[in-house]
Design an enzyme around this catalytic site. Structure first.
Site, PDB file in Angstrom:
ATOM      1  N   TYR A  52       0.850  -1.407  -0.042  1.00 42.21           N
ATOM      2  CA  TYR A  52       0.018   0.075   0.131  1.00 42.21           C
ATOM      3  C   TYR A  52       0.854   1.150   0.055  1.00 42.21           C
ATOM      4  O   TYR A  52       1.793   1.464   0.903  1.00 42.21           O
ATOM      5  CB  TYR A  52      -0.944   0.087   1.124  1.00 42.21           C
ATOM      6  CG  TYR A  52      -2.267  -0.201   1.079  1.00 42.21           C
ATOM      7  CD1 TYR A  52      -2.871   0.843   0.086  1.00 42.21           C
ATOM      8  CD2 TYR A  52      -3.043  -1.275   1.156  1.00 42.21           C
ATOM      9  CE1 TYR A  52      -4.476   0.630  -0.114  1.00 42.21           C
ATOM     10  CE2 TYR A  52      -4.317  -1.506   0.727  1.00 42.21           C
ATOM     11  CZ  TYR A  52      -5.136  -0.503   0.110  1.00 42.21           C
ATOM     12  OH  TYR A  52      -6.157  -0.565  -0.385  1.00 42.21           O
ATOM     13  N   GLU A  54      -0.440   4.829  -0.504  1.00 47.00           N
ATOM     14  CA  GLU A  54      -1.500   5.988  -0.738  1.00 47.00           C
ATOM     15  C   GLU A  54      -0.495   7.200  -0.550  1.00 47.00           C
ATOM     16  O   GLU A  54       0.202   7.205   0.570  1.00 47.00           O
ATOM     17  CB  GLU A  54      -2.627   5.862   0.252  1.00 47.00           C
ATOM     18  CG  GLU A  54      -3.657   4.907  -0.177  1.00 47.00           C
ATOM     19  CD  GLU A  54      -4.635   4.720   0.950  1.00 47.00           C
ATOM     20  OE1 GLU A  54      -4.602   5.523   2.130  1.00 47.00           O
ATOM     21  OE2 GLU A  54      -5.757   4.349   0.546  1.00 47.00           O
ATOM     22  N   ASP A 199      -6.717  13.755 -25.012  1.00 48.21           N
ATOM     23  CA  ASP A 199      -6.780  12.564 -24.437  1.00 48.21           C
ATOM     24  C   ASP A 199      -5.892  11.924 -25.603  1.00 48.21           C
ATOM     25  O   ASP A 199      -6.357  11.690 -27.163  1.00 48.21           O
ATOM     26  CB  ASP A 199      -8.034  11.896 -24.448  1.00 48.21           C
ATOM     27  CG  ASP A 199      -8.127  10.572 -24.048  1.00 48.21           C
ATOM     28  OD1 ASP A 199      -7.173   9.792 -24.197  1.00 48.21           O
ATOM     29  OD2 ASP A 199      -9.232   9.981 -23.758  1.00 48.21           O
ATOM     30  N   THR A 226      -3.606   6.371 -21.761  1.00 51.57           N
ATOM     31  CA  THR A 226      -3.494   4.959 -21.393  1.00 51.57           C
ATOM     32  C   THR A 226      -2.121   4.644 -21.503  1.00 51.57           C
ATOM     33  O   THR A 226      -1.470   5.280 -22.189  1.00 51.57           O
ATOM     34  CB  THR A 226      -4.473   4.012 -22.038  1.00 51.57           C
ATOM     35  OG1 THR A 226      -4.247   4.071 -23.400  1.00 51.57           O
ATOM     36  CG2 THR A 226      -5.746   4.426 -22.141  1.00 51.57           C
ATOM     37  N   LYS A 229      -1.893   1.020 -25.039  1.00 47.58           N
ATOM     38  CA  LYS A 229      -2.179   0.749 -26.297  1.00 47.58           C
ATOM     39  C   LYS A 229      -1.003   1.172 -27.299  1.00 47.58           C
ATOM     40  O   LYS A 229       0.131   0.204 -27.163  1.00 47.58           O
ATOM     41  CB  LYS A 229      -3.359   2.030 -26.875  1.00 47.58           C
ATOM     42  CG  LYS A 229      -4.579   1.713 -25.899  1.00 47.58           C
ATOM     43  CD  LYS A 229      -5.806   2.673 -26.062  1.00 47.58           C
ATOM     44  CE  LYS A 229      -6.769   2.314 -25.329  1.00 47.58           C
ATOM     45  NZ  LYS A 229      -8.091   3.221 -25.409  1.00 47.58           N
ATOM     46  N   ARG A 235      -1.638  -2.193 -18.601  1.00 48.42           N
ATOM     47  CA  ARG A 235      -3.071  -1.751 -18.572  1.00 48.42           C
ATOM     48  C   ARG A 235      -3.086  -0.715 -17.680  1.00 48.42           C
ATOM     49  O   ARG A 235      -2.788  -0.938 -16.468  1.00 48.42           O
ATOM     50  CB  ARG A 235      -3.887  -3.054 -18.507  1.00 48.42           C
ATOM     51  CG  ARG A 235      -5.418  -2.541 -18.572  1.00 48.42           C
ATOM     52  CD  ARG A 235      -6.088  -4.019 -18.771  1.00 48.42           C
ATOM     53  NE  ARG A 235      -5.680  -4.397 -20.184  1.00 48.42           N
ATOM     54  CZ  ARG A 235      -6.376  -3.861 -21.487  1.00 48.42           C
ATOM     55  NH1 ARG A 235      -7.356  -2.983 -21.195  1.00 48.42           N
ATOM     56  NH2 ARG A 235      -5.734  -4.256 -22.485  1.00 48.42           N
TER      57      ARG A 235
HETATM   58  C1  LIG Z   1      -8.966   3.303 -24.431  1.00 49.43           C
HETATM   59  C2  LIG Z   1      -9.214   4.834 -24.438  1.00 49.43           C
HETATM   60  C3  LIG Z   1      -9.887   5.490 -22.857  1.00 49.43           C
HETATM   61  C4  LIG Z   1     -10.127   4.493 -21.957  1.00 49.43           C
HETATM   62  O1  LIG Z   1      -9.022   3.721 -21.271  1.00 49.43           O
HETATM   63  P1  LIG Z   1      -9.291   2.457 -20.209  1.00 49.43           P
HETATM   64  O2  LIG Z   1      -7.864   2.153 -19.788  1.00 49.43           O
HETATM   65  O3  LIG Z   1      -9.904   1.520 -21.160  1.00 49.43           O
HETATM   66  O4  LIG Z   1     -10.324   3.176 -19.223  1.00 49.43           O
HETATM   67  C5  LIG Z   1      -9.897   6.785 -22.740  1.00 49.43           C
HETATM   68  N1  LIG Z   1      -9.781   7.645 -23.814  1.00 49.43           N
HETATM   69  C6  LIG Z   1      -9.416   7.144 -25.123  1.00 49.43           C
HETATM   70  C7  LIG Z   1      -9.390   8.090 -26.080  1.00 49.43           C
HETATM   71  C8  LIG Z   1      -9.374   5.925 -25.454  1.00 49.43           C
HETATM   72  O5  LIG Z   1      -8.933   5.597 -26.836  1.00 49.43           O
END
Ligand SMILES: *Cc1c(COP(=O)(O)O)cnc(C)c1O
Length: 420
Positions: A52, A54, A199, A226, A229, A235
């Site tokens: 932990y 935090e 994002d 994220t 990807k 993840r």
């Molecule tokens: C995949 C994605 C997310 C979300 O990611 P998670 O890890 O699945 O919560 C947010 N914004 C965009 C643009 C994405 O492609």
């Protein structure tokens, strides 16, 4: 590989083995997926899961933080170097959490966010009505002017922005294949007094690899992402702040204690490894190949007269109107291709007249096959097999032969353990 699982739990072993086989023997074309290195997996499966922590390095709520502080600082420093920015928060558990924390950091209830429409490429967390976040904030959407070129309607965006006075002008997407004009976003945001947020969940790896523009160079205030990807890490989520210490403090408070409890230090260790991999020259080569492979697939679709949203691709993904071009719904296309060992997803297209569970489009991309070592030649071959599969959907013998070809490619290009 799974020595202890094998000794202890045959039921779970069987499921894990099934997934190993599925990933090894099929082609992954879902553009948000990738294969991580063995080093990332080791760190992700490490003893840090026991701890932990935090708080933030140097300011924790529990003892025993010598190594958690070291690993989190290392991950932060690498993220800052990778994206050329002043601050990084590596604690968000996912991309969705990174976005929600960012909204709570910058907005008061009722404030407005102007973001991309879901059916034009935006993400659920950008204000889709089914998400809880829309109970707190007001989301207004912008769209493409022309789905066949992918051009965003910046004039309309500016007009709406002047009208609704968003606190956040949100760029970024999950199903959009062209580059955004970052300078226009930032100038509209400045004009209406909004934060410019992007994002980069899908394209973080392309930016880190230097094959896509870095939005911070254009003045964006914050990037959310994220890590799993194109960035090819575990993840998880990530929030980057260009230069404002005040904004960085708001983000930190919003992630913890605002939204989350204890950070997942094992994931943060794996993020540090993935960021380290992305700093290597080999990652530049990898991300450049992602783009070349997507172009090779684009050429095949173009030659076979399949309509692509945006008219093609400038990044790692393609959105194809299979219903319009081939008379097959997205759901059926997804199912047929699954049966031959190609995994991709059905997707809404702009101005889709079909329902979300059986939309007109499919979305696919090259990050995972490029990790496997595919070049333009194999990517074009996959694009042809994909279209052949859809065209011969009733023909069991033809589908079997496609399945065999896919399997052969998978054997020839096994998922690698290491990239450095
Ligand atoms: C995949 C994605 C997310 C979300 O990611 P998670 O890890 O699945 O919560 C947010 N914004 C965009 C643009 C994405 O492609």
């Amino acid at each position: 590989m799974y020595n202890f699982v094998e000794m202890q739990d045959k039921e779970v072993l069987q499921i894990l083995t099934g997934e190993e086989k599925r990933e090894a023997e099929g082609l992954e074309l879902i553009p948000s997926e990738n294969y991580v290195s063995q080093a990332v997996r080791e760190a992700n499966g490490s003893i840090f899961t026991n701890k932990y922590s935090e708080g933030y390095p140097g300011k924790r709520y529990y003892g025993g933080q010598t190594y958690t502080d070291q690993i989190e600082i290392l991950a932060i420093e690498r993220a800052k170097t990778l994206f050329s920015c002043g601050y990084a928060n590596v604690q968000p558990l996912s991309g969705a959490n990174a976005n929600i924390a960012t909204y709570f950091a910058l907005l008061l209830p009722g404030d407005t966010v102007l973001g991309m429409d879901l059916s034009h490429g935006g993400h659920l967390t950008h204000g889709a009505p089914v998400t809880y976040i829309t109970k707190f904030f007001n989301f207004v959407r912008y769209k493409m002017k022309n789905p066949d070129t992918g051009e965003i309607d910046y004039e309309e965006m500016r007009k709406v922005a002047l009208e609704v006075k968003p606190k956040i002008l949100l760029a970024g997407f999950s199903a959009y294949s062209r580059e955004l004009e970052y300078d226009k976003f930032v100038s509209i945001a400045r004009e209406v007094g909004a934060y410019a947020v992007i994002d980069i969940a899908h394209i973080a790896g392309l930016i880190a690899g230097g094959v896509a523009k870095n939005p911070f160079d254009y003045g964006f205030d914050i990037m959310t992402s994220t890590t799993h990807k194109t960035l090819r890490g575990p993840r998880g989520g990530l929030i980057l702040v260009r230069e404002s210490e005040e904004l960085a403090k708001k983000i930190d408070r919003a992630v913890f204690p605002g939204l989350q409890g204890g950070p997942h230090m094992h994931t943060i260790a794996a993020k540090a490894i993935a960021f380290g991999e992305a700093m290597q020259p080999s990652f530049k080569v990898y991300t450049a190949q992602i783009l070349k492979n997507a172009k090779a697939m684009e050429t095949v679709l173009h030659d076979r007269k399949v309509r692509m949203l945006g008219g093609g691709t400038s990044n790692h993904l393609i959105l194809a109107d299979v219903h319009g071009s081939l008379g097959v719904g997205g759901r059926e296309a997804e199912e047929i291709l699954d049966s031959v060992g190609i995994t991709l997803n059905k997707n809404m297209i702009a101005n889709d007249t079909r329902p979300p569970l059986d939309p007109s489009g499919i979305r696919f991309g090259t990050p995972a096959i490029t990790t496997r070592g595919f070049t333009e030649k194999e990517s074009a071959q996959v694009a042809n097999l994909l279209l052949d599969g859809i065209a011969h959907r009733g023909d069991k013998i033809k589908l079997d032969s496609i399945r065999q070809e896919i399997r052969k490619m998978c054997i020839q290009f096994p998922i690698p353990d290491s990239f450095v």
